[in-house]
Structure formats: C-alpha cells, structure tokens
Design a protein around this motif. Structure first.
Motif, PDB file in Angstrom:
ATOM      1  N   SER A 108      -4.202  -6.531   0.082  1.00 17.41           N
ATOM      2  CA  SER A 108      -5.332  -6.718  -0.828  1.00 17.41           C
ATOM      3  C   SER A 108      -6.616  -6.212  -0.186  1.00 17.41           C
ATOM      4  O   SER A 108      -6.714  -6.067   1.034  1.00 17.41           O
ATOM      5  N   LEU A 109      -7.588  -5.956  -1.054  1.00 13.32           N
ATOM      6  CA  LEU A 109      -8.941  -5.579  -0.642  1.00 13.32           C
ATOM      7  C   LEU A 109      -9.879  -6.593  -1.264  1.00 13.32           C
ATOM      8  O   LEU A 109      -9.758  -6.911  -2.448  1.00 13.32           O
ATOM      9  N   ARG A 110     -10.827  -7.085  -0.465  1.00 18.67           N
ATOM     10  CA  ARG A 110     -11.815  -8.038  -0.975  1.00 18.67           C
ATOM     11  C   ARG A 110     -13.196  -7.577  -0.554  1.00 18.67           C
ATOM     12  O   ARG A 110     -13.391  -7.155   0.575  1.00 18.67           O
ATOM     13  N   GLN A 111     -14.138  -7.696  -1.487  1.00 16.82           N
ATOM     14  CA  GLN A 111     -15.519  -7.317  -1.191  1.00 16.82           C
ATOM     15  C   GLN A 111     -16.411  -8.538  -1.314  1.00 16.82           C
ATOM     16  O   GLN A 111     -16.357  -9.267  -2.300  1.00 16.82           O
ATOM     17  N   HIS A 112     -17.218  -8.752  -0.296  1.00 16.99           N
ATOM     18  CA  HIS A 112     -18.227  -9.814  -0.313  1.00 16.99           C
ATOM     19  C   HIS A 112     -19.544  -9.142   0.057  1.00 16.99           C
ATOM     20  O   HIS A 112     -19.775  -8.806   1.214  1.00 16.99           O
ATOM     21  N   GLY A 113     -20.373  -8.893  -0.937  1.00 20.36           N
ATOM     22  CA  GLY A 113     -21.615  -8.163  -0.692  1.00 20.36           C
ATOM     23  C   GLY A 113     -21.301  -6.734  -0.296  1.00 20.36           C
ATOM     24  O   GLY A 113     -20.593  -6.023  -1.004  1.00 20.36           O
ATOM     25  N   TYR A 119      -6.802  -6.401   3.954  1.00 13.73           N
ATOM     26  CA  TYR A 119      -5.665  -7.168   4.450  1.00 13.73           C
ATOM     27  C   TYR A 119      -4.444  -6.249   4.383  1.00 13.73           C
ATOM     28  O   TYR A 119      -4.046  -5.828   3.300  1.00 13.73           O
ATOM     29  N   TYR A 120      -3.903  -5.927   5.547  1.00 11.42           N
ATOM     30  CA  TYR A 120      -2.762  -5.020   5.602  1.00 11.42           C
ATOM     31  C   TYR A 120      -1.721  -5.559   6.573  1.00 11.42           C
ATOM     32  O   TYR A 120      -1.983  -6.490   7.325  1.00 11.42           O
ATOM     33  N   ARG A 121      -0.550  -4.956   6.532  1.00  9.19           N
ATOM     34  CA  ARG A 121       0.487  -5.322   7.508  1.00  9.19           C
ATOM     35  C   ARG A 121       1.238  -4.075   7.936  1.00  9.19           C
ATOM     36  O   ARG A 121       1.290  -3.083   7.212  1.00  9.19           O
ATOM     37  N   GLU A 122       1.763  -4.153   9.121  1.00  7.65           N
ATOM     38  CA  GLU A 122       2.572  -3.065   9.649  1.00  7.65           C
ATOM     39  C   GLU A 122       4.005  -3.252   9.179  1.00  7.65           C
ATOM     40  O   GLU A 122       4.513  -4.370   9.182  1.00  7.65           O
ATOM     41  N   ILE A 123       4.618  -2.155   8.750  1.00  3.93           N
ATOM     42  CA  ILE A 123       5.998  -2.220   8.269  1.00  3.93           C
ATOM     43  C   ILE A 123       6.826  -1.143   8.961  1.00  3.93           C
ATOM     44  O   ILE A 123       6.304  -0.113   9.380  1.00  3.93           O
ATOM     45  N   ALA A 124       8.113  -1.405   9.084  1.00  6.69           N
ATOM     46  CA  ALA A 124       9.024  -0.421   9.664  1.00  6.69           C
ATOM     47  C   ALA A 124       9.221   0.719   8.671  1.00  6.69           C
ATOM     48  O   ALA A 124       9.232   0.506   7.461  1.00  6.69           O
ATOM     49  N   ASN A 125       9.364   1.914   9.190  1.00  7.36           N
ATOM     50  CA  ASN A 125       9.603   3.084   8.349  1.00  7.36           C
ATOM     51  C   ASN A 125      10.642   3.935   9.061  1.00  7.36           C
ATOM     52  O   ASN A 125      10.355   4.524  10.112  1.00  7.36           O
ATOM     53  N   TRP A 126      11.849   4.012   8.519  1.00  5.43           N
ATOM     54  CA  TRP A 126      12.943   4.714   9.195  1.00  5.43           C
ATOM     55  C   TRP A 126      12.638   6.195   9.389  1.00  5.43           C
ATOM     56  O   TRP A 126      13.015   6.794  10.389  1.00  5.43           O
ATOM     57  N   GLU A 127      11.908   6.775   8.446  1.00  3.18           N
ATOM     58  CA  GLU A 127      11.575   8.201   8.547  1.00  3.18           C
ATOM     59  C   GLU A 127      10.644   8.440   9.745  1.00  3.18           C
ATOM     60  O   GLU A 127      10.838   9.378  10.514  1.00  3.18           O
ATOM     61  N   TYR A 128       9.634   7.591   9.894  1.00  4.30           N
ATOM     62  CA  TYR A 128       8.708   7.718  11.018  1.00  4.30           C
ATOM     63  C   TYR A 128       9.410   7.377  12.334  1.00  4.30           C
ATOM     64  O   TYR A 128       9.148   7.994  13.363  1.00  4.30           O
ATOM     65  N   ALA A 129      10.314   6.398  12.309  1.00  3.82           N
ATOM     66  CA  ALA A 129      11.046   6.013  13.516  1.00  3.82           C
ATOM     67  C   ALA A 129      11.954   7.154  13.980  1.00  3.82           C
ATOM     68  O   ALA A 129      12.051   7.433  15.176  1.00  3.82           O
ATOM     69  N   GLU A 130      12.597   7.805  13.021  1.00  6.50           N
ATOM     70  CA  GLU A 130      13.486   8.929  13.329  1.00  6.50           C
ATOM     71  C   GLU A 130      12.722  10.052  14.027  1.00  6.50           C
ATOM     72  O   GLU A 130      13.237  10.691  14.942  1.00  6.50           O
ATOM     73  N   GLN A 131      11.495  10.284  13.587  1.00  3.80           N
ATOM     74  CA  GLN A 131      10.676  11.365  14.145  1.00  3.80           C
ATOM     75  C   GLN A 131       9.710  10.867  15.220  1.00  3.80           C
ATOM     76  O   GLN A 131       8.864  11.620  15.693  1.00  3.80           O
TER      77      GLN A 131
END
Length: 160
Positions: A108-113, A119-131
C-alpha cells in the motif's frame, strides 16, 4: 413522559454522533489515506538510480526512460503519460535485505501531508534467482495524490 424525552435524546445522540464525526474525519482521510496506484514497469537492473523518487514532469519521465532504454532493442517500452496534477510516477529501487535474489511487492501507499509512506515486502522470484539478479526496479503510477510529495518513507513489511 420525562423518561421518553430522555431516551429520545440519548437515541438522537447515538444516531447523530457517528454521522458528525465522519464529516470531520473526511478531510483527514483525504490527506493521509491510502493512495490508488497501478504498476507501470518492473525489471531487474544494475542502473544507478535513487532508492525512491517521485517523477511528476514529462521531462523527468523522458529522462528516466532514456536511462532505462535497452540499446539491444530497437523498440522500447511505452512511456506513460500523466493526465492531471494528482498523478505522478513513483520509482522504487530498494536494496534487498531479506531475500537474496528477489523482487519487491508494494502492499500500500499512504500520504500524510507531503509525506508518502510505501509499505512493501521482498518476495522470492525464481527468474531473478536463476539469473542471480538482486536489483529490483519498480515504477508505479500514483493516481490520486492530494498534495505534492516531498518525502518518501519505505517500510519493508514482513513476509506473509
């Protein structure tokens, strides 16, 4: 009769209080609420860019896409257009800390002023892991910001 009058007052207060409190809360929600966004581009690149940046001019977008252009291909990705002042691009290129070869997903993205919190999270990516790639780059289009954004806070949330 007096009992009926007291109960009527209590009932009216209980009914009107939530309605009146919503009127005052509407402005706060607009200024600090969740922002709508769409994903424009995702890639893994070692290009030197800021960790997070707001781009809200045509010139800024053109300069970014010149940097991202791949010389191997004659045709590049379409360059997005901003329709009004409430739209802008958000460039994210955070360093991965939890997943060695992975990607990021924005919750999500939140704006205050003038502060944008991502808010993000790291996720596994088989394509990036392979390379063995660990430089995710994500471009989002924010559709409804309320003010100009001067500060960007990145919060890496735990994996679900």
């Amino acid at each position: 009769m007096r009992w009926l009058y007291q109960n009527l007052n209590i009932t009216l207060i209980m009914f009107l209080f939530p309605l009146l409190s919503n009127i005052n809360g509407a402005d706060f929600k607009q200024n600090s609420g969740k922002l709508n966004f769409s994903e424009i581009r995702r890639q893994n690149s070692e290009i030197k860019l800021k960790v997070a940046e707001i781009i809200d001019t045509k010139e800024g977008i053109r300069n970014l896409y010149k940097v991202l252009a791949n010389k191997e291909f004659s045709k590049s990705a379409p360059i997005p257009n901003l329709i009004n002042d409430s739209e802008c691009l958000l460039l994210l290129k955070p360093k991965l800390k939890k997943v060695k070869f992975g990607d990021i997903e924005v919750d999500s993205l939140r704006q205050h002023g003038s502060i944008l919190t991502v808010y993000y999270r790291e996720i596994a990516n088989w394509e990036y892991a392979e390379q063995k790639q660990s430089n995710p780059l994500l471009i989002l289009k924010i559709l409804d910001r309320s003010n100009k954004i001067n500060t960007i806070k990145l919060i890496n949330t735990p994996l679900k």
